[in-house]
Enzyme design. Structure first.
Site, PDB file in Angstrom:
ATOM      1  N   GLU A  66      39.960  -8.193 -51.957  1.00 19.54           N
ATOM      2  CA  GLU A  66      40.322  -9.433 -52.641  1.00 19.54           C
ATOM      3  C   GLU A  66      40.089  -9.326 -54.145  1.00 19.54           C
ATOM      4  OE1 GLU A  66      38.927 -12.522 -49.117  1.00 19.54           O
ATOM      5  OE2 GLU A  66      37.442 -11.772 -50.556  1.00 19.54           O
ATOM      6  N   ASP A 237      34.316 -16.503 -43.931  1.00 20.87           N
ATOM      7  CA  ASP A 237      34.858 -16.452 -45.283  1.00 20.87           C
ATOM      8  C   ASP A 237      36.222 -15.782 -45.366  1.00 20.87           C
ATOM      9  OD1 ASP A 237      34.083 -13.895 -44.722  1.00 20.87           O
ATOM     10  OD2 ASP A 237      32.744 -13.654 -46.432  1.00 20.87           O
TER      11      ASP A 237
END
Length: 349
Positions: A66, A237
């Site tokens: 990410e 998450d």
């Protein structure tokens, strides 16, 4: 021909893992976490100044990579981070990261830093900031479900900021629990190792869940959570990864960082889009209430957001000169004539 020395404009401060550890150990882990918490809280108070976007994620069967960008108009920051739950079994870290700060006015980077250690510190600091507003008053006990790499940082954060004095540990891997108990032995905390989740959470003020498996998991069932408890859910998450039974969410007042990201990645991916949630920054800014009654169940559905990394990088940059723990990297081409990059290359032969 003598190679010309790089100009100051070409040199970028770099904080290596070794430097980061020196900074943290010079100041003290608990004090670093508390200071990062102050920076995070200050940036939440100016939330509306930031450019905000959900992190840019590249998912695979093994995990996720990410990018987490943000800017306050003067400084730009981003973090590169991975999350690979199977890494531990292969001898790798589950999470690794690095981050950058840059000037908005000219685009030049002003800091490059490791963020594997720093992410653990800022995650713990963010949890403590949320608990400051959401946990029961005078909380003294926390259950830590999942005793991996984040465990000790969370315990120290809650000890320093919330003033808990007891932490109850549980992990499906007894060796992880034993590791955490050893690392926390000299912190002043009362550390209790537990053989079941039920034993760990019984009667505590705060429950922190921090597990790594990338799956829809039920770490806490509805009957494990009682009136008045605060849940700090930090393990869920990414899409397809949760820790709490949906019924817990339906009984709780839910607080999040950035709704467009949390609805994709957090515990609330189990809920309808219109389910009521509250943005944490609004609580900190006094625009809405946090904990309003002793019997209220509060849930911080934390997935980590770019402004928190920005805050942590700001803090580290402010520690460079006082500690001296950094290096300068020759990262930027800086020709005498900005139009003559090729000439600079030729003259360096």
């Amino acid at each position: 021909m003598t190679k010309p020395a790089p100009s100051k404009l070409a040199m970028v401060p770099f904080v290596s893992v070794e430097d980061m550890m020196k900074i943290v150990n010079t100041i003290g882990p608990s004090d670093v976490i508390a200071s990062i918490a102050n920076y995070i809280e200050a940036d939440f108070l100016r939330w509306e100044q930031f450019d905000k976007t959900p992190r840019v994620a590249a998912h695979s069967a093994e995990g996720v990579i990410e990018l987490m960008p943000t800017s306050d108009g003067e400084t730009y920051g981003f973090k590169y981070v991975n999350g690979h739950p199977a890494n531990m079994a292969r001898g790798f870290q589950t999470v690794t990261a690095f981050g950058v700060l840059a000037r908005v006015d000219n685009g030049y980077p002003i800091l490059l830093s490791e963020m594997t250690v720093l992410t653990a510190l800022r995650t713990a600091a963010t949890s403590a900031v949320a608990a400051k507003y959401l946990a029961p008053q005078n909380s003294t006990t926390m259950a830590m479900i999942g005793n991996g790499a984040q465990c000790e940082f969370q315990a120290l954060a809650f000890q320093k900021v919330i003033e808990i004095d007891t932490v109850r540990l549980y992990d499906i891997d007894p060796q992880a629990t034993a590791k955490a108990a050893r690392n926390l032995a000299d912190t002043g905390l009362t550390v209790i190792t537990c053989s079941t989740v039920q034993d760990a959470v019984a009667g505590v003020d705060i429950i922190t869940t921090c597990t790594a498996d990338k799956q829809y998991a039920t770490i806490l069932t509805d009957n494990m959570v009682g009136a008045g408890q605060h849940i700090n859910a930090i393990g869920g998450d990414c899409p397809g990864k949760t820790e709490l039974h949906r019924d817990i969410l339906l009984r709780s007042d839910i607080f999040v960082e950035y709704p467009p990201q949390t609805r994709i990645e957090g515990e609330i991916q189990q809920l309808d889009e219109d389910h009521q949630i509250t943005e944490l920054w609004k609580v900190i800014a006094g625009k809405t209430g946090g904990r309003t009654s002793a019997s209220q169940i509060t849930l911080f559905d934390s997935v980590g957001f770019a402004t928190e990394d920005f805050s942590a990088l700001r803090y580290i940059r402010d520690q460079l000169e006082p500690t001296g723990h950094y290096q300068l990297l020759d990262m930027l081409a800086d020709p005498d004539d900005p139009r003559d990059l090729f000439g600079m290359l030729r003259r360096a032969r």
